[in-house]
Design a protein around this motif. Sequence first.
Motif, PDB file in Angstrom:
ATOM      1  N   GLU A  81     -59.535 -48.392 -26.899  1.00  0.00           N
ATOM      2  CA  GLU A  81     -59.202 -47.374 -25.905  1.00  0.00           C
ATOM      3  C   GLU A  81     -58.845 -48.043 -24.590  1.00  0.00           C
ATOM      4  O   GLU A  81     -59.551 -48.928 -24.143  1.00  0.00           O
ATOM      5  CB  GLU A  81     -60.389 -46.445 -25.674  1.00  0.00           C
ATOM      6  N   GLY A  82     -57.755 -47.593 -23.969  1.00  0.00           N
ATOM      7  CA  GLY A  82     -57.349 -48.151 -22.689  1.00  0.00           C
ATOM      8  C   GLY A  82     -55.970 -47.683 -22.252  1.00  0.00           C
ATOM      9  O   GLY A  82     -55.674 -47.649 -21.065  1.00  0.00           O
ATOM     10  N   GLY A  96     -55.362 -61.981 -30.765  1.00  0.00           N
ATOM     11  CA  GLY A  96     -55.858 -60.618 -30.889  1.00  0.00           C
ATOM     12  C   GLY A  96     -54.751 -59.627 -31.209  1.00  0.00           C
ATOM     13  O   GLY A  96     -53.667 -59.991 -31.651  1.00  0.00           O
ATOM     14  N   LEU A  97     -55.036 -58.352 -30.940  1.00  0.00           N
ATOM     15  CA  LEU A  97     -54.102 -57.260 -31.202  1.00  0.00           C
ATOM     16  C   LEU A  97     -53.274 -56.994 -29.953  1.00  0.00           C
ATOM     17  O   LEU A  97     -53.814 -56.734 -28.881  1.00  0.00           O
ATOM     18  CB  LEU A  97     -54.879 -56.000 -31.595  1.00  0.00           C
ATOM     19  N   PHE A  98     -51.945 -57.047 -30.087  1.00  0.00           N
ATOM     20  CA  PHE A  98     -51.021 -56.737 -29.000  1.00  0.00           C
ATOM     21  C   PHE A  98     -50.581 -55.291 -29.166  1.00  0.00           C
ATOM     22  O   PHE A  98     -50.174 -54.880 -30.260  1.00  0.00           O
ATOM     23  CB  PHE A  98     -49.807 -57.664 -29.071  1.00  0.00           C
ATOM     24  N   THR A  99     -50.656 -54.501 -28.084  1.00  0.00           N
ATOM     25  CA  THR A  99     -50.194 -53.114 -28.140  1.00  0.00           C
ATOM     26  C   THR A  99     -49.274 -52.830 -26.950  1.00  0.00           C
ATOM     27  O   THR A  99     -49.384 -53.439 -25.895  1.00  0.00           O
ATOM     28  CB  THR A  99     -51.369 -52.105 -28.094  1.00  0.00           C
ATOM     29  N   GLY A 100     -48.380 -51.868 -27.173  1.00  0.00           N
ATOM     30  CA  GLY A 100     -47.504 -51.391 -26.117  1.00  0.00           C
ATOM     31  C   GLY A 100     -47.484 -49.877 -26.143  1.00  0.00           C
ATOM     32  O   GLY A 100     -47.650 -49.262 -27.200  1.00  0.00           O
ATOM     33  N   THR A 113     -64.573 -57.449 -30.301  1.00  0.00           N
ATOM     34  CA  THR A 113     -65.224 -56.479 -29.407  1.00  0.00           C
ATOM     35  C   THR A 113     -64.413 -55.202 -29.190  1.00  0.00           C
ATOM     36  O   THR A 113     -64.934 -54.245 -28.629  1.00  0.00           O
ATOM     37  CB  THR A 113     -65.477 -57.118 -28.033  1.00  0.00           C
ATOM     38  N   ALA A 114     -63.144 -55.207 -29.572  1.00  0.00           N
ATOM     39  CA  ALA A 114     -62.216 -54.088 -29.330  1.00  0.00           C
ATOM     40  C   ALA A 114     -62.027 -53.832 -27.830  1.00  0.00           C
ATOM     41  O   ALA A 114     -61.689 -52.731 -27.416  1.00  0.00           O
ATOM     42  CB  ALA A 114     -62.657 -52.819 -30.056  1.00  0.00           C
ATOM     43  N   GLN A 115     -62.218 -54.856 -27.024  1.00  0.00           N
ATOM     44  CA  GLN A 115     -62.042 -54.748 -25.574  1.00  0.00           C
ATOM     45  C   GLN A 115     -60.717 -55.382 -25.162  1.00  0.00           C
ATOM     46  O   GLN A 115     -60.290 -56.388 -25.732  1.00  0.00           O
ATOM     47  CB  GLN A 115     -63.188 -55.455 -24.837  1.00  0.00           C
ATOM     48  N   SER A 116     -60.091 -54.814 -24.145  1.00  0.00           N
ATOM     49  CA  SER A 116     -58.857 -55.367 -23.605  1.00  0.00           C
ATOM     50  C   SER A 116     -59.169 -56.679 -22.896  1.00  0.00           C
ATOM     51  O   SER A 116     -60.090 -56.749 -22.078  1.00  0.00           O
ATOM     52  CB  SER A 116     -58.242 -54.378 -22.613  1.00  0.00           C
ATOM     53  N   ILE A 117     -58.393 -57.725 -23.208  1.00  0.00           N
ATOM     54  CA  ILE A 117     -58.617 -59.027 -22.572  1.00  0.00           C
ATOM     55  C   ILE A 117     -57.444 -59.427 -21.667  1.00  0.00           C
ATOM     56  O   ILE A 117     -57.607 -60.293 -20.813  1.00  0.00           O
ATOM     57  CB  ILE A 117     -58.920 -60.138 -23.604  1.00  0.00           C
ATOM     58  N   GLN A 118     -56.274 -58.812 -21.878  1.00  0.00           N
ATOM     59  CA  GLN A 118     -55.123 -59.047 -21.013  1.00  0.00           C
ATOM     60  C   GLN A 118     -54.322 -57.756 -20.922  1.00  0.00           C
ATOM     61  O   GLN A 118     -54.271 -56.984 -21.882  1.00  0.00           O
ATOM     62  CB  GLN A 118     -54.222 -60.157 -21.567  1.00  0.00           C
ATOM     63  N   LYS A 119     -53.700 -57.556 -19.759  1.00  0.00           N
ATOM     64  CA  LYS A 119     -52.936 -56.327 -19.563  1.00  0.00           C
ATOM     65  C   LYS A 119     -51.828 -56.575 -18.554  1.00  0.00           C
ATOM     66  O   LYS A 119     -51.995 -57.356 -17.620  1.00  0.00           O
ATOM     67  CB  LYS A 119     -53.860 -55.218 -19.042  1.00  0.00           C
ATOM     68  N   ASN A 120     -50.693 -55.885 -18.750  1.00  0.00           N
ATOM     69  CA  ASN A 120     -49.620 -55.937 -17.776  1.00  0.00           C
ATOM     70  C   ASN A 120     -48.925 -54.582 -17.757  1.00  0.00           C
ATOM     71  O   ASN A 120     -48.671 -53.996 -18.802  1.00  0.00           O
ATOM     72  CB  ASN A 120     -48.606 -57.029 -18.112  1.00  0.00           C
ATOM     73  N   LYS A 121     -48.620 -54.119 -16.563  1.00  0.00           N
ATOM     74  CA  LYS A 121     -47.865 -52.878 -16.396  1.00  0.00           C
ATOM     75  C   LYS A 121     -46.618 -53.185 -15.588  1.00  0.00           C
ATOM     76  O   LYS A 121     -46.701 -53.763 -14.504  1.00  0.00           O
ATOM     77  CB  LYS A 121     -48.697 -51.815 -15.682  1.00  0.00           C
ATOM     78  N   ILE A 122     -45.457 -52.806 -16.145  1.00  0.00           N
ATOM     79  CA  ILE A 122     -44.181 -52.958 -15.456  1.00  0.00           C
ATOM     80  C   ILE A 122     -43.568 -51.564 -15.374  1.00  0.00           C
ATOM     81  O   ILE A 122     -43.386 -50.908 -16.402  1.00  0.00           O
ATOM     82  CB  ILE A 122     -43.238 -53.910 -16.225  1.00  0.00           C
ATOM     83  N   SER A 154     -50.131 -67.816 -21.946  1.00  0.00           N
ATOM     84  CA  SER A 154     -49.864 -67.884 -20.507  1.00  0.00           C
ATOM     85  C   SER A 154     -50.330 -66.637 -19.770  1.00  0.00           C
ATOM     86  O   SER A 154     -50.029 -66.470 -18.605  1.00  0.00           O
ATOM     87  CB  SER A 154     -48.367 -68.109 -20.254  1.00  0.00           C
ATOM     88  N   SER A 155     -51.060 -65.770 -20.438  1.00  0.00           N
ATOM     89  CA  SER A 155     -51.629 -64.547 -19.879  1.00  0.00           C
ATOM     90  C   SER A 155     -50.562 -63.478 -19.657  1.00  0.00           C
ATOM     91  O   SER A 155     -49.571 -63.706 -18.969  1.00  0.00           O
ATOM     92  CB  SER A 155     -52.372 -64.793 -18.567  1.00  0.00           C
ATOM     93  N   LEU A 156     -50.791 -62.321 -20.252  1.00  0.00           N
ATOM     94  CA  LEU A 156     -49.876 -61.198 -20.072  1.00  0.00           C
ATOM     95  C   LEU A 156     -49.799 -60.785 -18.608  1.00  0.00           C
ATOM     96  O   LEU A 156     -48.780 -60.288 -18.145  1.00  0.00           O
ATOM     97  CB  LEU A 156     -50.315 -60.002 -20.913  1.00  0.00           C
TER      98      LEU A 156
END
Length: 195
Positions: A81-82, A96-100, A113-122, A154-156
């Motif tokens: 969830e996120g 891990g799992l990449f989602t868009g 853990t099903a936790q978000s570890i990287q995120k980017n918003k454009i 290189s981190s999202l």
Amino acid sequence: LTYIYGLRNGDFAVAGGEGWLYIYSSEGKQTVKLRAHRKAVNRVLEAADGSLFSASSDGTVLRWKGLKEGQEIQEPVQKFEGHILAVSAMDLLEAGLFTGSRDCCVMLWDLETAQSIQKNKILRNVVTAARRCSAHTVVQASEDLQLRLWDSRSSLGKGPVMAVRAGPNQLICLDVPQADAENGGASWLACGSKG
């Protein structure tokens, strides 16, 4: 019907509106019918261990194990969830799992853990499709007519490692040769558009 996904054993998963997920044998017999989500199931993905991920218009991704004929359906083993709008794309990377999503975000999730570890918003990056290119990279299509290459090493959060204009029409699907993706990286991709 919103999506069809071929499983490794020859069966196939069918995603539907109203949150339904079905599994059919290679002979066409329905073996599993599951109300997986509150809203439409947009994507289905199989992991190496045979578990299935289902992405939905409700903004969640669920992970299912043991979806077999005659077996009582349990609750999902994980809930990711996120996202605040429909999850429209996903693929598995080594990290891990990449989602868009339609919320203009891409996320990388820890599979333990099903936790978000990287995120980017454009802004205007309404994600329409994503596909793994290598163990660490994924290409993503967007309604803003861009293809973006993301690298989990290189981190999202730093942004895509490459972005190119993809033409005059919105891309709605894409694919890369998986044999190349498993052997160091895809050298080409195929795209489909609305135009």
